[in-house]
Design a protein around this motif. Structure first.
Motif, mmCIF file in Angstrom:
data_model
loop_
_atom_site.group_PDB
_atom_site.id
_atom_site.type_symbol
_atom_site.label_atom_id
_atom_site.label_comp_id
_atom_site.label_asym_id
_atom_site.label_seq_id
_atom_site.Cartn_x
_atom_site.Cartn_y
_atom_site.Cartn_z
ATOM 1 N N CYS A 525 37.257 31.640 -7.524
ATOM 2 C CA CYS A 525 36.441 32.191 -8.606
ATOM 3 C C CYS A 525 37.257 32.339 -9.885
ATOM 4 O O CYS A 525 36.753 32.103 -10.985
ATOM 5 C CB CYS A 525 35.862 33.549 -8.171
ATOM 6 N N ARG A 529 36.193 30.452 -13.305
ATOM 7 C CA ARG A 529 35.909 31.207 -14.534
ATOM 8 C C ARG A 529 36.646 30.637 -15.736
ATOM 9 O O ARG A 529 36.216 30.811 -16.877
ATOM 10 C CB ARG A 529 36.272 32.680 -14.350
ATOM 11 N N LEU A 534 30.745 32.553 -15.876
ATOM 12 C CA LEU A 534 30.088 32.979 -14.640
ATOM 13 C C LEU A 534 29.798 34.475 -14.715
ATOM 14 O O LEU A 534 30.713 35.269 -14.965
ATOM 15 C CB LEU A 534 30.982 32.661 -13.428
ATOM 16 N N SER A 536 28.788 36.289 -12.145
ATOM 17 C CA SER A 536 29.405 36.808 -10.925
ATOM 18 C C SER A 536 29.808 35.615 -10.075
ATOM 19 O O SER A 536 29.288 34.516 -10.233
ATOM 20 C CB SER A 536 28.437 37.716 -10.154
ATOM 21 N N CYS A 537 30.733 35.861 -9.160
ATOM 22 C CA CYS A 537 31.213 34.754 -8.328
ATOM 23 C C CYS A 537 31.766 35.320 -7.031
ATOM 24 O O CYS A 537 32.523 36.311 -7.038
ATOM 25 C CB CYS A 537 32.287 33.950 -9.065
ATOM 26 N N GLU A 541 29.922 30.270 -3.065
ATOM 27 C CA GLU A 541 28.870 29.951 -4.024
ATOM 28 C C GLU A 541 29.114 28.591 -4.678
ATOM 29 O O GLU A 541 30.227 28.080 -4.727
ATOM 30 C CB GLU A 541 28.777 31.043 -5.098
ATOM 31 N N PHE A 543 27.745 26.219 -8.244
ATOM 32 C CA PHE A 543 27.172 26.342 -9.584
ATOM 33 C C PHE A 543 26.886 24.953 -10.142
ATOM 34 O O PHE A 543 27.678 24.025 -9.977
ATOM 35 C CB PHE A 543 28.130 27.076 -10.527
ATOM 36 N N THR A 605 33.094 26.809 -4.755
ATOM 37 C CA THR A 605 34.203 27.594 -4.222
ATOM 38 C C THR A 605 34.650 26.976 -2.895
ATOM 39 O O THR A 605 33.902 26.229 -2.253
ATOM 40 C CB THR A 605 33.772 29.050 -4.032
#
Length: 790
Positions: A525, A529, A534, A536-537, A541, A543, A605
């Motif tokens: 994460c 970023r 982002l 939240s992470c 997950e 994206f 991730t």
């Protein structure tokens, strides 16, 4: 049996050639000086011609050794066997010097061996080139010894080196595995290295043209040194009964006497000069002296054509000689120099070059190469042809002025041929040097600007194959602990593609296009970023960056292939993966196509996707460092070598082009200066001969009270006028040709002001040089004794 007339003709040729050689050898101190200068000019030309003829063989030998020690051109790996090995590249850079490294891991007891190596090194050992051995043993090689943590077990022979100064090694790691390796069963192949870039090709062609053109002009000029004295001697022979053919054969013998020693001296100069080849490295090309060898046909042609050219030029110079009483030679009434054909030469050169400018980017084809070389030579020869007309046109309109000025102008009005012939060599040399230096400066400026723009932030990029995310985490941890490192971030990048219809395996011969592709970045994460905004992470997950639909339709729930085919016939098995339905959108921080940023279509991730299922997952590491830390870059490279010696580096911290281009520019400038000095020496000989021809007039001027300073100034102006006009033509031609070449290669048009100023200053120095060496003979001839008549 030969006919009597043929035997008599052969005997007459041999007799007259021998007589001409005796005349050239017995001309006293001045005759020997003329012969030595002629031989020097011919020797320089022969050496340059032999060097130019050696370039094809040189490049073939250099590229041949490179191909023999690699395994190029293969498409499929052989199965493991007793005669195979794993082979990987481990190149590195040490303080700007490129070091070629290769790692091996034998599969059996009889692995293939590259040239220059008798036996592969054992585990933890390496074979090195002599230059790398010396670098490792030097006090400054401590950091490199830490990076190449192998025991030196021997030296690679010359057959395995591209050149004597190459830095290369062949090692076997102690670890049982070898990442990023290819299995091979032999060395050598039919593959070819990357093509030479167009600017480099243009530079090589222009360098050859700039060297050969003034040399050809200088050969033609040097064999005419002493032409006026030769004409007077031949006139005397005509007065005692020799016919025109005899005098021409004798003149040919005199020309051969200077050209043949020059031919031998040029061969000796070439053989001695090629011993310096190991000291010269241009664009990583460094060769052995034995590589600098001209082809047999080129050698024979040079050996035959140079003396033939000397004879032809001499006979051409004798075409207008007539004999009068007392052995005076006078040329035919001067013919008005025609301008049209002199302008046609540079116009034809421009007509060949301008279309190449419109075909940007310049492509390296045989036709373009011929057009470029022919166009440049026509431009340079056109300047040479324009100079005599320009000198006559200018001096013909000069009137009045001080006495020295009038004497110089009147002499040039009567006969400007000797002066313009000598200065034509200066014109060609300066024009070619300016054009090549402009090309070098423009290319160097482009590289310098690119490095300056990219190097504002000190950073290094590393990339290499990766198996899992923990491997990347270990690399990030090691790099963050390296001295001088201020920040490190890294992701795993890979390509994904559409799933084949029906999920079938692709096989060779299945005519199905590879299809569109997308780019995915896998990282923690914190790493993601740095790439996107982002909210939240959490690990697991995925994206979408909003670029879906650019090349591959991506949406939550879409199934893609993690093992896409690279080509239409690539036999690979698809690895399907479905984008989680909970995938969210995220906007990239740098959506543009900046060189340092990639347009990712998908961010994930580590827990969301198995890195082992990707066909070619690549770890992309970006490191920032503190420039003030001593050897921070080398410490980073040492850390990268410990992580994975096959890791690749992408950085702009070392600009190798500055030193390479600067060395070429300095060498060309030195060569141009030497050529100018040699041409100035020929101009001295021509000026002194004119003094001897006018010795009665000089004695008469001295008897009437003319001051020596007046005649000294006249010599200065007589030399300065042709030189200044020649330099003006050279500046115009050189700048125009340089601008065309820079436009052709897409480089910024930059004028090399120091070189232009240096060439102009050298031209002025030639004027003073000629004047200073001409004054002592002038003083000796200005005596009343010169009025005596037998």
């Amino acid at each position: 049996m030969s006919p009597p007339r043929l035997r008599a003709g052969t005997a007459a040729w041999a007799r007259d050639l021998a007589m001409g050689m005796r005349f050239a050898a017995g001309g006293g101190r001045e005759g020997r000086l003329r012969t030595a200068l002629t031989a020097a000019g011919v020797a320089l030309g022969v050496a340059v011609l032999l060097l130019g003829a050696s370039v094809p063989a040189l490049m073939d030998a250099w590229q041949g050794r490179e191909q023999a020690r690699e395994s190029l051109g293969r498409t499929h790996e052989p199965p493991p066997a007793d005669n195979t090995l794993r082979y990987a590249s481990a190149d590195t850079v040490f303080r700007g010097a490129q070091i070629r490294g290769r790692l091996v891991r034998p599969d059996g007891a009889h692995p293939p061996v590259p040239p220059g190596v008798r036996r592969l090194p054992g585990p933890g050992r390496m074979l090195v080139s002599p230059a790398l051995r010396d670098l490792l043993a030097s006090p400054g090689g401590a950091l490199l010894r830490e990076r190449l943590d192998y025991r030196v077990a021997g030296v690679i022979g010359d057959e395995g080196l591209r050149g004597p100064r190459e830095l290369t090694y062949l090692a076997q790691r102690a670890a049982p595995s070898l990442a990023n390796a290819t299995r091979i069963d032999h060395f050598g192949g039919n593959g070819h290295g990357p093509p030479v870039q167009a600017p480099a090709v243009v530079l090589v062609i222009m360098t050859c043209v700039a060297l050969l053109t003034p040399v050809l002009v200088f050969i033609g000029t040097s064999v005419r040194f002493g032409n006026e004295r030769r004409e007077r001697r031949l006139a005397a022979l005509r007065l005692i009964g020799a016919d025109v053919r005899t005098t021409r054969r004798i003149a040919s013998g005199e020309a051969l006497f200077g050209s043949l020693p020059g031919l031998v001296a040029g061969a000796a100069l070439f053989l001695g000069g090629r011993q310096l080849a190991p000291l010269i490295t241009l664009w990583d090309i460094n060769v052995f002296p034995s590589d600098v060898t001209p082809g047999p046909l080129a050698t024979v042609l040079i050996a035959l054509l140079v003396p033939a050219a000397a004879v032809a030029v001499t006979l051409f110079a004798q075409r207008g000689a007539t004999v009068e009483p007392l052995g005076v030679v006078r040329s035919r009434p001067p013919v008005r120099r025609r301008l049209w054909w002199r302008v046609a030469l540079p116009a034809a050169g421009a007509a060949l070059l301008v279309p190449l400018v419109r075909e940007y980017p310049w492509r390296d084809t045989p036709l373009h190469t011929v057009r470029l070389a022919a166009g440049a030579m026509l431009l340079l020869f056109g300047v040479t042809a324009l100079l005599p007309w320009l000198v006559d046109a200018v001096v013909g309109r000069l009137r009045g002025g001080p006495v020295p000025w009038q004497l110089a102008v009147r002499r040039l009005q009567l006969n400007s041929g000797p002066a313009t012939r000598a200065v034509s060599g200066i014109t060609v040399a300066v024009a070619g040097a300016i054009a090549v230096h402009m090309l070098l400066t423009g290319m160097q400026t482009g590289f310098a600007q690119a490095y300056a723009a990219s190097g504002k932030v000190p950073r290094i990029g590393l990339w290499g194959d990766v198996r899992d995310w923990p491997q990347v985490q270990r690399a990030l941890t090691a790099l963050r602990a390296t001295p001088g490192v201020t920040a490190v971030r890294g992701t795993v990048d890979a390509n994904i593609g559409p799933l084949p219809a029906g999920g079938r395996s692709r096989s060779a011969g299945h005519d199905e296009p590879a299809g569109p592709s997308a780019t995915i970045a896998v990282g923690s994460c914190a790493e993601l970023r740095a790439l996107a905004r982002l909210d939240s992470c959490r690990d697991g997950e995925v994206f979408l960056t909003g670029l879906r639909g650019r090349s591959l339709a991506l949406a939550p729930g879409t199934t893609v292939d993690l093992n896409p085919a690279f080509t239409r016939y690539d036999p690979v098995r698809p690895h399907p993966w479905t984008i989680p339905t909970a995938a969210r959108d995220a906007r990239l921080r740098h959506p543009g196509r900046a060189p340092d940023h990639i347009r990712y279509d998908l961010l994930a991730t580590p827990a969301a996707v198995d890195l082992g299922r990707f066909r070619s997952a690549t770890a992309e590491l970006k490191i920032r460092f503190d420039r003030s830390t001593p050897d921070a870059v080398e410490h980073i490279r040492n850390t990268a070598a410990r992580i994975d010696p096959t890791m690749n580096e992408a950085s702009v911290v070392d600009n190798p082009h500055d030193a390479q281009y600067s060395s070429v520019r300095d060498g060309l400038f030195a060569g141009a200066v030497i050529t100018l000095l040699l041409i100035g020496s020929g101009l001295v000989i021509s000026t002194v001969e004119q003094f001897h021809e006018r010795r009665r007039a000089l004695s008469a001027l001295d008897a009437h009270g003319t001051r020596r300073t007046t005649l000294g100034w006249s010599v200065l102006w007589q030399t300065a006028i042709p030189v200044v006009l020649g330099l003006g033509l050279a500046l115009g031609c050189g700048l125009a040709l340089g601008a065309l070449l820079l436009t052709m290669t897409g480089s910024p048009v930059t004028v090399d002001v120091p070189v232009v100023a240096g060439m102009t200053a050298t031209g002025g120095g030639v004027i003073l040089f000629v004047t200073a060496l001409s004054l002592p003979p002038l003083w000796r001839l200005m005596r009343p004794d010169g009025l005596r008549t037998e």
